[in-house]
Design a protein around this motif. Structure first.
Motif, PDB file in Angstrom:
ATOM      1  N   ALA A 135       0.964  -1.187   0.066  1.00 10.68           N
ATOM      2  CA  ALA A 135       0.130  -0.078   0.009  1.00 10.68           C
ATOM      3  C   ALA A 135       0.916   1.193  -0.083  1.00 10.68           C
ATOM      4  O   ALA A 135       2.069   1.337   0.453  1.00 10.68           O
ATOM      5  N   MET A 136       0.260   2.173  -0.703  1.00 10.16           N
ATOM      6  CA  MET A 136       1.013   3.460  -0.721  1.00 10.16           C
ATOM      7  C   MET A 136       0.234   4.636   0.003  1.00 10.16           C
ATOM      8  O   MET A 136      -0.885   4.793  -0.252  1.00 10.16           O
ATOM      9  N   ASP A 137       0.991   5.598   0.503  1.00 15.31           N
ATOM     10  CA  ASP A 137       0.271   6.744   1.105  1.00 15.31           C
ATOM     11  C   ASP A 137       0.435   7.875   0.363  1.00 15.31           C
ATOM     12  O   ASP A 137       1.146   7.684  -0.749  1.00 15.31           O
ATOM     13  N   ALA A 138      -0.168   9.130   0.634  1.00 16.18           N
ATOM     14  CA  ALA A 138      -0.112  10.412  -0.303  1.00 16.18           C
ATOM     15  C   ALA A 138       1.146  10.699  -0.393  1.00 16.18           C
ATOM     16  O   ALA A 138       1.796  11.440  -1.297  1.00 16.18           O
ATOM     17  N   THR A 139       2.225  10.582   0.549  1.00 22.79           N
ATOM     18  CA  THR A 139       3.637  11.210   0.397  1.00 22.79           C
ATOM     19  C   THR A 139       4.599  10.102  -0.490  1.00 22.79           C
ATOM     20  O   THR A 139       5.613  10.299  -0.879  1.00 22.79           O
ATOM     21  N   GLY A 140       3.870   8.939  -0.951  1.00 24.19           N
ATOM     22  CA  GLY A 140       4.599   8.113  -1.792  1.00 24.19           C
ATOM     23  C   GLY A 140       5.240   6.972  -0.949  1.00 24.19           C
ATOM     24  O   GLY A 140       6.049   6.078  -1.607  1.00 24.19           O
ATOM     25  N   ARG A 141       5.171   6.935   0.274  1.00 19.95           N
ATOM     26  CA  ARG A 141       5.705   5.878   0.959  1.00 19.95           C
ATOM     27  C   ARG A 141       4.963   4.373   1.040  1.00 19.95           C
ATOM     28  O   ARG A 141       3.797   4.577   0.901  1.00 19.95           O
ATOM     29  N   ASN A 142       5.626   3.454   0.708  1.00 18.81           N
ATOM     30  CA  ASN A 142       5.150   2.260   0.590  1.00 18.81           C
ATOM     31  C   ASN A 142       5.199   1.386   1.998  1.00 18.81           C
ATOM     32  O   ASN A 142       6.059   1.555   2.763  1.00 18.81           O
ATOM     33  N   ARG A 143       4.192   0.646   1.928  1.00 18.68           N
ATOM     34  CA  ARG A 143       3.885  -0.060   3.256  1.00 18.68           C
ATOM     35  C   ARG A 143       3.331  -1.596   2.681  1.00 18.68           C
ATOM     36  O   ARG A 143       2.641  -1.841   1.914  1.00 18.68           O
ATOM     37  N   ALA A 144       4.033  -2.581   3.620  1.00 24.24           N
ATOM     38  CA  ALA A 144       3.899  -4.191   3.314  1.00 24.24           C
ATOM     39  C   ALA A 144       3.132  -4.593   4.288  1.00 24.24           C
ATOM     40  O   ALA A 144       3.476  -4.559   5.524  1.00 24.24           O
ATOM     41  N   ILE A 145       1.760  -5.128   3.952  1.00 23.90           N
ATOM     42  CA  ILE A 145       0.942  -5.715   5.085  1.00 23.90           C
ATOM     43  C   ILE A 145       0.948  -7.149   4.787  1.00 23.90           C
ATOM     44  O   ILE A 145       0.432  -7.536   3.584  1.00 23.90           O
ATOM     45  N   PRO A 146       1.437  -7.979   5.491  1.00 23.25           N
ATOM     46  CA  PRO A 146       1.079  -9.515   5.405  1.00 23.25           C
ATOM     47  C   PRO A 146      -0.332  -9.846   5.344  1.00 23.25           C
ATOM     48  O   PRO A 146      -1.160  -9.063   6.362  1.00 23.25           O
ATOM     49  N   ILE A 147      -0.836 -11.004   4.410  1.00 21.61           N
ATOM     50  CA  ILE A 147      -2.178 -10.943   4.153  1.00 21.61           C
ATOM     51  C   ILE A 147      -2.906 -11.453   5.429  1.00 21.61           C
ATOM     52  O   ILE A 147      -4.125 -11.009   5.684  1.00 21.61           O
TER      53      ILE A 147
END
Lengths: 326, 214
Positions: free
Chosen positions: A177-189
């Motif tokens: 997932a990406m936020d408005a600043t362009g930072r990515n985050r990985a979320i295990p399903i």
């Protein structure tokens, strides 16, 4: 349908910034969202069209897995030759969901975020804590044949309707997932969908203002992959119970086994302790039954769905039998 | 009487719009209320170009307009039918860029400039599409309401099959070109419901065009 303003996103980060408000919804395939908007279950004041974002590719990852863009259509994902050869459980789960027309529209991220098909959630004249927090749950005492037997709460017994997510869970996918600043985050399903608890309106750990960009599959696990769906019609119906499994057998022993259930819980339901019972043992009726008992320990029915407890055990048994047949 | 006038006052412009065209719902409203409703309905329109059956149409649409309503109500293409309006029956099936979709479950503004084919666009040079001919030959309908959706869906389905797409009844997913057996046709057409239950004849018509042995 209520009025809304309409915007087109030019980049994932811009889409995320447009979705800072809780009354904004992204629209991709729209097959679930528009259905709900017509019934005024969903009443967004703004839609953000994300269909033009470059998130529609399936790419090989350096470690031998796949990175599936958020906008890859369900039909394209199911038909991809890499998915068909190495992630059969995912292909078959996708093909067992909805109809061909819907799969041509529905996207990978939209499938994860689809809402429950609980009839009381859909009926705005009925109480529903998921739709209107605090209004009550009509399903507890109502027609609850399709509802959850594990993971539910006294506030909500709705199930997550996805087949695809069950396969993603058994494959240990990661949501990006990406936020408005362009930072990515990985979320295990495993951590992506939330159980209802006292807040059934909150269904995932995705934050307001984040956009799913991809779902990443690790390298294909060894073993036989099976997806089996039990439903009221032979096609085009939601699961009463489904099971996705990957089982690896060598020299008459199960080397590894993983399985997840659909149709019985508010999220894809996986029980590591039940899987562990199969490690190193022979694939026998007794070992399958033990795994089924452990997987459904603590399950409870609400009247109309009591049958699902036995059905889930038997479906698991059938899937494990199929996966270990030589 | 007090109750009645109070409930009239509580009716909003939105409520009026949602009452649709039912004339009976308009009785008793002052002319200025009706005018306000009209303004609201014409507000916030969006320009969209729909490329339908090879012809370009410039439309100004309320963004809520589904593709189905745009085709039927704005372009007078009444081949796509409104059955359930929730993607469950398939009567609204059209081809978007050659792929079958439910036109009731998408918005027209999402498809600016994309090629759309409806049942009206399948015939070429006054010759019906082979599937249209086969549906007539095999009596693939009774009331006919689902037929345009069935035929558009079958056109899309045959293209999917030619491209090697599997279905959930395909035994070996790794096989690049699954055979289009009767079981495959039935599974792949499950998004199109026929209330008259003309399924055996629909399957026969599709088999003929697919070249499946009967």
């Amino acid at each position: 349908m209520r009025e809304f303003s309409f915007a087109r996103a030019a980049s994932p980060a811009q889409a995320a910034s447009l979705a800072a408000s809780s009354s904004t919804r992204f629209i991709a395939g729209g097959t679930n969202l528009l259905d709900l908007m017509k019934l005024q279950v969903e009443t967004p004041t703004r839609l953000v069209d994300i269909n033009r974002l470059p998130l529609d590719r399936i790419e090989d990852t350096p470690d031998g897995g796949l990175r599936i863009g958020a906008l890859v259509r369900n039909s394209d994902l199911a038909a991809d030759s890499r998915v068909r050869q190495h992630y059969g459980v995912l292909s078959r789960a996708l093909l067992s969901g909805a109809s061909a027309q819907l799969r041509n529209k529905a996207t990978t991220a939209g499938n994860l975020l689809q809402r429950t098909r609980c009839v009381y959630f859909y009926d705005i004249t009925m109480p529903c804590n998921k739709r209107t927090p605090g209004s009550g749950c009509a399903a507890l005492q109502g027609i609850n044949r399709m509802h959850a037997i594990v993971g539910a709460s006294d506030q909500c017994i709705a199930v997550h309707p996805s087949d695809m997510a069950v396969a993603m869970r058994v494959l240990d996918a990661t949501v990006e997932a990406m936020d408005a600043t362009g930072r990515n985050r990985a979320i295990p399903i495993a951590e992506f969908h939330r159980l209802p608890g006292q807040t059934p309106q909150i269904e995932s750990t995705l934050k307001q203002g984040e956009i799913i960009t991809a779902v990443v599959l690790p390298p294909p696990p060894p073993g036989v992959q099976v997806y089996r769906k039990v439903r009221d019609r032979a096609s085009y119906a939601f699961a009463l119970v489904s099971v996705g499994a990957v089982v690896d057998v060598a020299d008459g022993r199960i080397r590894s086994a993983r399985f997840a259930f659909g149709g019985i819980a508010p999220k894809p339901w996986r029980v590591p302790q039940a899987e562990a019972l199969l490690h190193g043992v022979a694939p026998t009726n007794a070992s399958f039954d033990a795994a089924g008992q452990a997987a459904l320990a603590g399950a409870r029915g609400y009247g109309g769905n009591d049958f699902k407890i036995a059905l889930a055990r038997r479906t698991l048994h059938a899937v494990l039998t199929q996966a270990t047949r030589t | 009487m007090d109750d009645i006038s109070e409930s009239y006052l509580r009716i909003t412009r939105r409520g009026l719009l949602e009452a649709g065209t039912a004339a009976v719902g308009l009785v008793g409203f002052a002319p200025e209320v009706l005018a306000a409703a009209k303004d609201s309905a014409s507000a916030e329109r969006m320009a969209v170009t729909l490329e339908v059956n090879g012809t370009s149409h410039q439309l100004n649409l309320d963004p809520r307009t589904t593709l189905l309503d745009a085709l039927r109500e704005h372009l007078a293409l009444t081949g796509p039918k409104k059955g359930c309006d929730h993607g469950q029956c398939g009567a609204c099936t059209v081809l978007l860029d050659g792929r079958r979709i439910n036109s009731c479950l998408t918005l027209a503004v999402l498809h600016d400039g994309q090629p759309i084919t409806t049942i009206e666009g399948l015939a070429k040079d006054h010759h019906p599409h082979p599937l249209q001919t086969a549906f007539v030959e095999h009596d693939g309908f009774q009331c006919g309401y689902c037929t345009s959706g069935q035929i558009c869906s079958a056109v899309g389905m045959l293209a999917e099959s030619r491209a090697g797409m599997p279905s959930v009844v395909t035994e070996d997913l790794a096989q690049p070109q699954p055979a289009l057996t009767e079981a495959e046709i039935r599974e792949r057409m499950s998004g199109n419901i026929c209330r008259c239950s003309a399924y055996p004849n629909i399957v026969a018509a599709i088999k003929q065009v697919a070249g499946t042995p009967v």
